[in-house]
Design a protein around this motif. Sequence first.
Motif, PDB file in Angstrom:
ATOM      1  N   MET A 230       0.887  -0.962  -0.006  1.00  0.00           N
ATOM      2  CA  MET A 230      -0.357   0.004   0.276  1.00  0.00           C
ATOM      3  C   MET A 230       0.916   1.327   0.048  1.00  0.00           C
ATOM      4  O   MET A 230       1.398   1.686   0.738  1.00  0.00           O
ATOM      5  CB  MET A 230      -0.966  -0.317   1.343  1.00  0.00           C
ATOM      6  N   ARG A 231       0.740   1.957  -0.744  1.00  0.00           N
ATOM      7  CA  ARG A 231       1.084   3.699  -0.802  1.00  0.00           C
ATOM      8  C   ARG A 231       0.718   4.683  -0.610  1.00  0.00           C
ATOM      9  O   ARG A 231      -0.913   4.310  -0.817  1.00  0.00           O
ATOM     10  CB  ARG A 231       1.529   3.462  -2.373  1.00  0.00           C
ATOM     11  N   LEU A 232       1.137   5.091   0.476  1.00  0.00           N
ATOM     12  CA  LEU A 232       0.597   6.445   1.081  1.00  0.00           C
ATOM     13  C   LEU A 232       1.206   7.987   0.763  1.00  0.00           C
ATOM     14  O   LEU A 232       2.733   8.019  -0.045  1.00  0.00           O
ATOM     15  CB  LEU A 232       0.840   6.522   2.585  1.00  0.00           C
ATOM     16  N   ARG A 233       0.505   8.560   0.737  1.00  0.00           N
ATOM     17  CA  ARG A 233       1.176   9.964   0.111  1.00  0.00           C
ATOM     18  C   ARG A 233       1.121  10.791   1.186  1.00  0.00           C
ATOM     19  O   ARG A 233      -0.085  11.070   2.312  1.00  0.00           O
ATOM     20  CB  ARG A 233      -0.109  10.779  -1.575  1.00  0.00           C
ATOM     21  N   CYS A 234       2.285  11.558   1.003  1.00  0.00           N
ATOM     22  CA  CYS A 234       1.844  12.753   2.094  1.00  0.00           C
ATOM     23  C   CYS A 234       1.357  13.777   2.035  1.00  0.00           C
ATOM     24  O   CYS A 234       1.346  14.225   0.560  1.00  0.00           O
ATOM     25  CB  CYS A 234       3.727  12.828   2.846  1.00  0.00           C
ATOM     26  N   PRO A 235       0.854  14.499   3.234  1.00  0.00           N
ATOM     27  CA  PRO A 235      -0.588  15.147   2.844  1.00  0.00           C
ATOM     28  C   PRO A 235       0.519  16.972   2.482  1.00  0.00           C
ATOM     29  O   PRO A 235      -0.058  17.722   2.128  1.00  0.00           O
ATOM     30  CB  PRO A 235      -1.696  16.070   3.202  1.00  0.00           C
ATOM     31  N   VAL A 236       1.849  16.847   3.204  1.00  0.00           N
ATOM     32  CA  VAL A 236       2.308  17.944   3.203  1.00  0.00           C
ATOM     33  C   VAL A 236       3.407  18.464   2.148  1.00  0.00           C
ATOM     34  O   VAL A 236       3.408  18.741   0.624  1.00  0.00           O
ATOM     35  CB  VAL A 236       2.911  18.110   4.444  1.00  0.00           C
ATOM     36  N   CYS A 237       4.085  17.147   2.113  1.00  0.00           N
ATOM     37  CA  CYS A 237       5.252  17.151   0.432  1.00  0.00           C
ATOM     38  C   CYS A 237       4.048  16.395  -0.604  1.00  0.00           C
ATOM     39  O   CYS A 237       5.188  16.515  -1.669  1.00  0.00           O
ATOM     40  CB  CYS A 237       6.559  16.561   1.543  1.00  0.00           C
ATOM     41  N   ARG A 238       3.881  15.476  -0.201  1.00  0.00           N
ATOM     42  CA  ARG A 238       3.326  14.521  -1.567  1.00  0.00           C
ATOM     43  C   ARG A 238       4.060  13.687  -2.190  1.00  0.00           C
ATOM     44  O   ARG A 238       4.018  13.619  -2.693  1.00  0.00           O
ATOM     45  CB  ARG A 238       2.946  15.683  -2.562  1.00  0.00           C
ATOM     46  N   ALA A 239       5.013  13.680  -0.933  1.00  0.00           N
ATOM     47  CA  ALA A 239       6.362  11.806  -1.418  1.00  0.00           C
ATOM     48  C   ALA A 239       5.258  11.384  -0.705  1.00  0.00           C
ATOM     49  O   ALA A 239       4.049  10.921  -0.048  1.00  0.00           O
ATOM     50  CB  ALA A 239       6.756  11.864  -0.843  1.00  0.00           C
ATOM     51  N   GLU A 240       5.568  10.309  -1.609  1.00  0.00           N
ATOM     52  CA  GLU A 240       5.068   8.511  -1.547  1.00  0.00           C
ATOM     53  C   GLU A 240       6.163   7.837  -0.862  1.00  0.00           C
ATOM     54  O   GLU A 240       6.979   7.373  -1.088  1.00  0.00           O
ATOM     55  CB  GLU A 240       4.128   8.137  -2.613  1.00  0.00           C
ATOM     56  N   ALA A 241       5.205   6.466  -0.283  1.00  0.00           N
ATOM     57  CA  ALA A 241       6.194   5.598   0.560  1.00  0.00           C
ATOM     58  C   ALA A 241       5.389   3.978   1.195  1.00  0.00           C
ATOM     59  O   ALA A 241       3.630   4.715   1.103  1.00  0.00           O
ATOM     60  CB  ALA A 241       6.683   6.417   1.943  1.00  0.00           C
ATOM     61  N   ALA A 242       6.324   3.065   0.711  1.00  0.00           N
ATOM     62  CA  ALA A 242       4.364   2.464   0.949  1.00  0.00           C
ATOM     63  C   ALA A 242       4.622   1.708   2.640  1.00  0.00           C
ATOM     64  O   ALA A 242       6.022   2.468   2.975  1.00  0.00           O
ATOM     65  CB  ALA A 242       6.094   0.808   0.560  1.00  0.00           C
ATOM     66  N   LEU A 243       3.595   1.792   3.266  1.00  0.00           N
ATOM     67  CA  LEU A 243       3.368   1.516   4.151  1.00  0.00           C
ATOM     68  C   LEU A 243       4.544   0.129   5.078  1.00  0.00           C
ATOM     69  O   LEU A 243       4.944   0.636   6.216  1.00  0.00           O
ATOM     70  CB  LEU A 243       1.656   1.403   4.690  1.00  0.00           C
ATOM     71  N   GLU A 244       4.460  -0.874   3.569  1.00  0.00           N
ATOM     72  CA  GLU A 244       4.741  -2.403   4.308  1.00  0.00           C
ATOM     73  C   GLU A 244       6.213  -1.598   4.804  1.00  0.00           C
ATOM     74  O   GLU A 244       6.762  -2.170   5.863  1.00  0.00           O
ATOM     75  CB  GLU A 244       4.482  -2.772   3.462  1.00  0.00           C
ATOM     76  N   ALA A 245       7.144  -0.733   4.584  1.00  0.00           N
ATOM     77  CA  ALA A 245       8.359  -0.489   4.040  1.00  0.00           C
ATOM     78  C   ALA A 245       8.721   0.050   5.132  1.00  0.00           C
ATOM     79  O   ALA A 245       9.565  -0.154   5.966  1.00  0.00           O
ATOM     80  CB  ALA A 245       9.130   0.882   3.048  1.00  0.00           C
TER      81      ALA A 245
END
Length: 163
Positions: free
Chosen positions: A1-16
Amino acid sequence: MRLRCPVCRAEAALEAWAEDEAARELMALLAGLDAALGRPLVAYLGLFRSRSRALSWDRALKLAREALALSSDAAVLAEALAETVEAMRVKREAGDIRPLENHNYLKRVIESVAARGVVTAAKVKRASAARRVVSRLSATEEAILAIRQVGLDGGVIDAEGAP
Protein backbone atom coordinates in the motif's frame (compact mmCIF):
# COMPACT_ATOMS: atom_id res chain seq x y z
CA MET A 1 0.00 0.00 0.00
CA ARG A 2 1.48 3.33 -1.06
CA LEU A 3 0.69 6.40 0.99
CA ARG A 4 1.12 10.03 -0.02
CA CYS A 5 2.24 12.69 2.44
CA PRO A 6 -0.39 15.45 2.62
CA VAL A 7 2.33 18.05 3.20
CA CYS A 8 5.11 17.30 0.72
CA ARG A 9 3.28 14.84 -1.56
CA ALA A 10 6.09 12.29 -1.29
CA GLU A 11 5.02 8.67 -1.61
CA ALA A 12 6.13 5.78 0.57
CA ALA A 13 5.03 2.19 1.04
CA LEU A 14 3.37 1.47 4.36
CA GLU A 15 4.93 -1.99 4.25
CA ALA A 16 8.40 -0.46 4.20
CA TRP A 17 7.69 1.56 7.34
CA ALA A 18 6.22 -1.52 8.99
CA GLU A 19 9.58 -3.27 8.48
CA ASP A 20 11.24 -0.76 10.80
CA GLU A 21 10.82 -1.81 14.43
CA ALA A 22 11.02 1.74 15.80
CA ALA A 23 8.42 2.93 13.27
CA ARG A 24 6.04 0.14 14.33
CA GLU A 25 6.55 0.94 18.00
CA LEU A 26 6.03 4.66 17.50
CA MET A 27 2.86 4.11 15.49
CA ALA A 28 1.54 1.71 18.15
CA LEU A 29 2.37 4.21 20.89
CA LEU A 30 0.61 7.04 19.04
CA ALA A 31 -2.39 4.86 18.18
CA GLY A 32 -2.89 4.12 21.88
CA LEU A 33 -3.06 7.80 22.83
CA ASP A 34 -6.13 9.99 22.95
CA ALA A 35 -6.14 12.50 20.07
CA ALA A 36 -5.98 15.39 22.57
CA LEU A 37 -2.52 14.13 23.58
CA GLY A 38 -1.37 12.37 20.40
CA ARG A 39 -1.71 15.36 18.05
CA PRO A 40 0.34 17.81 20.13
CA LEU A 41 2.91 15.07 20.77
CA VAL A 42 3.40 14.53 17.03
CA ALA A 43 3.73 18.29 16.49
CA TYR A 44 6.21 18.46 19.39
CA LEU A 45 8.34 15.69 17.87
CA GLY A 46 8.59 17.78 14.71
CA LEU A 47 10.36 20.50 16.73
CA PHE A 48 13.41 18.22 17.00
CA ARG A 49 13.85 17.94 13.24
CA SER A 50 16.27 20.23 11.48
CA ARG A 51 15.23 21.95 8.28
CA SER A 52 17.45 19.78 6.13
CA ARG A 53 17.11 16.35 7.76
CA ALA A 54 14.37 13.94 8.65
CA LEU A 55 13.90 12.72 12.19
CA SER A 56 14.80 9.03 12.46
CA TRP A 57 12.19 6.61 13.74
CA ASP A 58 14.49 5.58 16.60
CA ARG A 59 14.97 9.17 17.74
CA ALA A 60 11.26 9.99 17.37
CA LEU A 61 10.33 6.94 19.47
CA LYS A 62 12.88 7.82 22.15
CA LEU A 63 11.69 11.45 22.28
CA ALA A 64 8.03 10.42 22.44
CA ARG A 65 8.67 8.04 25.34
CA GLU A 66 10.69 10.68 27.18
CA ALA A 67 8.01 13.33 26.67
CA LEU A 68 5.24 11.02 27.87
CA ALA A 69 7.27 10.19 30.99
CA LEU A 70 7.50 13.87 31.99
CA SER A 71 3.99 14.00 33.46
CA SER A 72 1.53 11.43 34.71
CA ASP A 73 -1.35 13.86 34.06
CA ALA A 74 -2.27 13.50 30.38
CA ALA A 75 -4.33 16.72 30.33
CA VAL A 76 -1.47 18.79 31.75
CA LEU A 77 1.00 17.17 29.34
CA ALA A 78 -1.29 17.75 26.35
CA GLU A 79 -1.73 21.42 27.22
CA ALA A 80 2.02 21.84 27.83
CA LEU A 81 2.87 20.18 24.50
CA ALA A 82 0.40 22.42 22.66
CA GLU A 83 1.79 25.55 24.35
CA THR A 84 5.37 24.50 23.58
CA VAL A 85 4.58 23.87 19.91
CA GLU A 86 2.84 27.24 19.62
CA ALA A 87 5.71 29.10 21.34
CA MET A 88 8.28 27.43 19.09
CA ARG A 89 6.15 28.20 16.01
CA VAL A 90 6.20 31.89 16.94
CA LYS A 91 9.99 31.76 17.46
CA ARG A 92 10.49 30.08 14.09
CA GLU A 93 8.35 32.68 12.35
CA ALA A 94 10.63 35.30 13.92
CA GLY A 95 13.66 33.60 12.34
CA ASP A 96 14.91 31.23 15.06
CA ILE A 97 14.74 27.90 13.21
CA ARG A 98 17.03 25.81 15.40
CA PRO A 99 15.59 22.42 16.36
CA LEU A 100 15.06 21.53 20.01
CA GLU A 101 17.86 19.51 21.58
CA ASN A 102 16.18 18.35 24.80
CA HIS A 103 12.96 18.55 26.81
CA ASN A 104 14.00 21.37 29.16
CA TYR A 105 11.60 23.93 27.71
CA LEU A 106 8.72 21.44 27.85
CA LYS A 107 9.56 20.68 31.49
CA ARG A 108 9.22 24.37 32.38
CA VAL A 109 5.93 24.63 30.50
CA ILE A 110 4.59 21.54 32.30
CA GLU A 111 5.45 23.17 35.63
CA SER A 112 3.68 26.35 34.52
CA VAL A 113 0.56 24.53 33.35
CA ALA A 114 0.42 22.45 36.52
CA ALA A 115 0.84 25.58 38.67
CA ARG A 116 -2.12 27.24 36.94
CA GLY A 117 -4.37 24.44 38.11
CA VAL A 118 -6.03 21.33 36.83
CA VAL A 119 -6.69 21.30 33.11
CA THR A 120 -9.74 19.28 32.13
CA ALA A 121 -9.66 16.97 29.15
CA ALA A 122 -12.65 18.82 27.67
CA LYS A 123 -10.75 22.11 27.83
CA VAL A 124 -7.74 20.53 26.10
CA LYS A 125 -9.94 19.12 23.32
CA ARG A 126 -11.71 22.45 22.92
CA ALA A 127 -8.41 24.34 22.71
CA SER A 128 -6.98 21.82 20.25
CA ALA A 129 -10.06 22.06 18.04
CA ALA A 130 -9.92 25.85 18.21
CA ARG A 131 -6.26 25.85 17.11
CA ARG A 132 -7.08 23.68 14.10
CA VAL A 133 -10.04 25.84 13.08
CA VAL A 134 -8.31 29.18 13.61
CA SER A 135 -5.72 28.42 10.95
CA ARG A 136 -8.50 28.37 8.33
CA LEU A 137 -10.44 31.47 9.44
CA SER A 138 -10.38 35.13 8.51
CA ALA A 139 -9.05 37.68 11.01
CA THR A 140 -12.61 38.62 11.98
CA GLU A 141 -13.59 34.99 12.54
CA GLU A 142 -10.42 34.43 14.59
CA ALA A 143 -11.31 37.41 16.81
CA ILE A 144 -14.85 36.12 17.33
CA LEU A 145 -13.56 32.66 18.18
CA ALA A 146 -11.03 34.14 20.63
CA ILE A 147 -13.76 36.16 22.36
CA ARG A 148 -15.98 33.10 22.60
CA GLN A 149 -13.09 30.98 23.92
CA VAL A 150 -12.39 33.54 26.65
CA GLY A 151 -16.06 33.48 27.53
CA LEU A 152 -16.09 29.69 27.59
CA ASP A 153 -13.06 29.51 29.83
CA GLY A 154 -14.49 32.17 32.14
CA GLY A 155 -17.97 30.66 32.12
CA VAL A 156 -19.57 33.86 30.80
CA ILE A 157 -20.54 32.91 27.23
CA ASP A 158 -21.75 29.55 25.96
CA ALA A 159 -20.68 27.82 22.73
CA GLU A 160 -23.27 29.72 20.68
CA GLY A 161 -22.12 33.07 22.07
CA ALA A 162 -25.08 33.52 24.41
CA PRO A 163 -24.53 34.50 28.07
